[in-house]
Design a protein around this motif. Structure first.
Motif, mmCIF file in Angstrom:
data_model
loop_
_atom_site.group_PDB
_atom_site.id
_atom_site.type_symbol
_atom_site.label_atom_id
_atom_site.label_comp_id
_atom_site.label_asym_id
_atom_site.label_seq_id
_atom_site.Cartn_x
_atom_site.Cartn_y
_atom_site.Cartn_z
ATOM 1 N N LYS A 64 0.826 -1.151 0.032
ATOM 2 C CA LYS A 64 -0.180 -0.144 -0.051
ATOM 3 C C LYS A 64 0.933 1.348 0.085
ATOM 4 N N SER A 65 1.895 1.312 1.024
ATOM 5 C CA SER A 65 2.626 2.566 1.005
ATOM 6 C C SER A 65 3.656 2.728 -0.069
ATOM 7 N N THR A 66 4.076 1.523 -0.702
ATOM 8 C CA THR A 66 5.003 1.762 -1.690
ATOM 9 C C THR A 66 4.131 2.186 -2.957
ATOM 10 N N THR A 82 5.912 6.643 6.421
ATOM 11 C CA THR A 82 5.109 5.728 6.776
ATOM 12 C C THR A 82 5.722 4.765 7.625
ATOM 13 N N GLU A 83 5.077 4.177 8.659
ATOM 14 C CA GLU A 83 5.669 3.112 9.273
ATOM 15 C C GLU A 83 5.117 1.905 9.050
ATOM 16 N N GLU A 84 5.874 1.020 9.165
ATOM 17 C CA GLU A 84 5.279 -0.434 8.698
ATOM 18 C C GLU A 84 4.419 -0.861 9.854
ATOM 19 N N VAL A 135 -5.399 7.412 4.089
ATOM 20 C CA VAL A 135 -6.039 6.676 5.244
ATOM 21 C C VAL A 135 -5.444 5.051 5.202
ATOM 22 N N ASP A 136 -4.942 4.680 6.040
ATOM 23 C CA ASP A 136 -4.427 3.153 6.230
ATOM 24 C C ASP A 136 -5.271 2.405 6.956
ATOM 25 N N ALA A 137 -5.733 1.209 6.834
ATOM 26 C CA ALA A 137 -6.265 0.431 7.398
ATOM 27 C C ALA A 137 -5.585 -0.496 7.988
HETATM 28 MG MG MG Z 1 2.359 0.939 4.642
#
Ligand code: MG
Ligand code: GTP
Length: 427
Positions: A57-59, A71-73, A102-104
């Motif tokens: 997702k972050s990538t 972002t943190e893993e 927004v990350d779930a």
């Molecule tokens: Mg991420």
């Protein structure tokens, strides 16, 4: 003027006629005015990323916006799904974009991790907007709109079929947000498998009634490209922040011992298609759909829940004011009923307590009478004892006096005896 006349006048539709202008007036600058206003105001765009931990997702976000968001893993041991919003101010040319990603976090890690927090988060953003709208002093102009405009749903590239968690989650979200499904890490699946996988996914979404976002085809300018892109869904994407030299150009790619997967090469993956559709062509439509479809649905349900309606049972239109008045009356009569109930309860309670007190008083009185009787009885017994003792004392005294009299007589008699003996001797 009577109220009915006023109503009649205000309900009359103005007749519209086409006129040709004699010369240039200037309202053809309206679109420019809109553009200039929007540019000064800036835009907000909110993306929700749903997909299992480590799916990329972050990538992909970094690749899409060509930057590095902090972002943190996520750990695989989160207790429940947690929504982590992060807002960034971006600028391209003179256009400002307030982007919220927004990350779930923790989604899909364990079987018991449900989608409730995601649904709640989306609703909470709608609710904030509704509350702002309902305020007397609204400031929607500079309000930071946090409603989710698009949900990128990351599908694991298994090549098999969708997991039931994916279907259930997408089904729950489809009436609340524009869903764009994407197959993540598409470089891990072969071309022929990917083709079959895409067909299978679309088939499963249709058979389960999951409504994903369709790129609009009603605007002529983009109808053709959008129709073509709709047929390519779900997009199979590859993300990478690494730059690799291909020919004499540096391109974003993933390098493997057997070759290079170029992110922006349309023969390698659908990344470019996703970027085109999401950012360049349909960002405004996504914002618009969020407002006119998803937020409208939330607002309608919420207002209906609160008892507001546009028409009564016989389809007669209801004004907001009428509904408010009716609600107010209903509330006041309910309040009155409750007040009366409370008063009645209070009176009953007082009566009950009074009865209890009377009963207690009676018991105390009885107790007192009982003790009084016992006391009198005791007193009588003591009196009797005293009388008996007095009589005994009297009898004792009588006996004592008699004894004393006898004693003195006896003494007298003994003192007379020697005198008589002397007399006898003389004789
Ligand atoms: Mg991420
Ligand atoms: P969390 O936020 O921790 O849930 O992870 P994430 O979903 O943000 O994944 P992230 O972007 O941190 O990527 C996880 C790993 O997958 C990293 O090692 C990435 O290099 C790798 N990765 C990301 N995108 C791709 C891709 O498209 N293909 C492949 N093969 N690996 C990828």
């Amino acid at each position: 003027m009577a109220a009915t006349d006023l109503e009649r006048i205000s309900n009359v539709e103005p007749e519209s006629r086409s006129l040709s202008l004699g010369g240039h007036v200037g309202f053809d600058s309206l679109p420019d005015q809109l553009v200039s206003k929007s540019v000064t105001q800036g835009f907000s765009f909110n993306i929700l990323c749903v997909g299992e931990t480590g799916i990329g997702k972050s990538t992909l976000m970094n690749t899409l916006f060509n930057t590095t968001f902090e972002t943190e893993e996520a750990s695989h041991h989160e207790e429940c799904v947690r929504l982590r919003p992060q807002t960034y101010d971006l600028q391209e040319s003179n256009v400002h974009l307030k982007l919220t990603i927004v990350d779930a976090v923790g989604f899909g890690d364990q079987i018991n991790k449900d989608d409730r927090p995601i649904v709640d988060y989306i609703d909470a953003q709608f609710e904030n907007y509704l509350q702002e709208e309902l305020k007397i002093r609204r400031s929607l102009f500079d309000y930071h709109d946090t409603r989710i405009h698009v949900c990128l749903y990351f599908i694991t590239p298994t090549g098999h079929s969708l997991k039931s968690l994916d279907l259930v989650t997408m089904k729950k979200l489809d009436s609340k947000v524009n869903i764009i499904p994407i197959i993540a890490k598409a470089d891990t699946i072969s071309k022929s498998e990917l083709h079959k996988f895409k067909i299978k996914i679309m088939g499963e979404l249709v058979s389960n009634g999951v409504q994903i976002y369709q790129f609009p085809t009603d605007d002529e300018a983009v109808a053709e490209i959008n129709a073509v892109m709709n047929a390519h869904l779900p997009f199979a994407v590859v993300g990478s922040t690494e730059e690799v030299k291909v020919g004499n150009k540096l391109v974003r790619a993933r390098q493997y011992p057997w070759g290079v997967v170029q992110v922006e090469n349309e023969n390698h993956c659908d990344f470019v298609k996703l970027r085109e559709m999401l950012i360049r062509v349909n960002m405004e439509d996504l914002r618009e759909q969020t407002h006119s479809r998803h937020y409208e649905l939330y607002r309608r349900c919420k207002l209906e829940e609160m008892g507001f309606q546009d028409s009564d049972g016989d389809s007669q239109p209801f004004s907001l004011q009428e509904t408010y008045e009716a609600k107010r009356k209903e509330f006041l009569s309910e309040l009155q009923r409750k007040e009366e109930e409370m008063r009645q309860m209070f009176v009953n309670k007082v009566k009950e307590t009074e009865l209890e007190l009377k009963e207690k008083e009676r018991e105390l009185h009885e107790k007192f009478e009982h003790l009084k009787r016992i006391h009198q009885e005791e007193k009588r017994k003591v009196e009797e004892k005293r009388r008996e003792l007095e009589e005994e004392t009297k009898a004792f005294n009588c006996r004592k006096a008699a004894m004393e009299a006898l004693q003195s007589q006896a003494m007298h008699a003994t003192s007379q005896q020697p005198l008589r003996k002397d007399k006898d001797k003389k004789n």
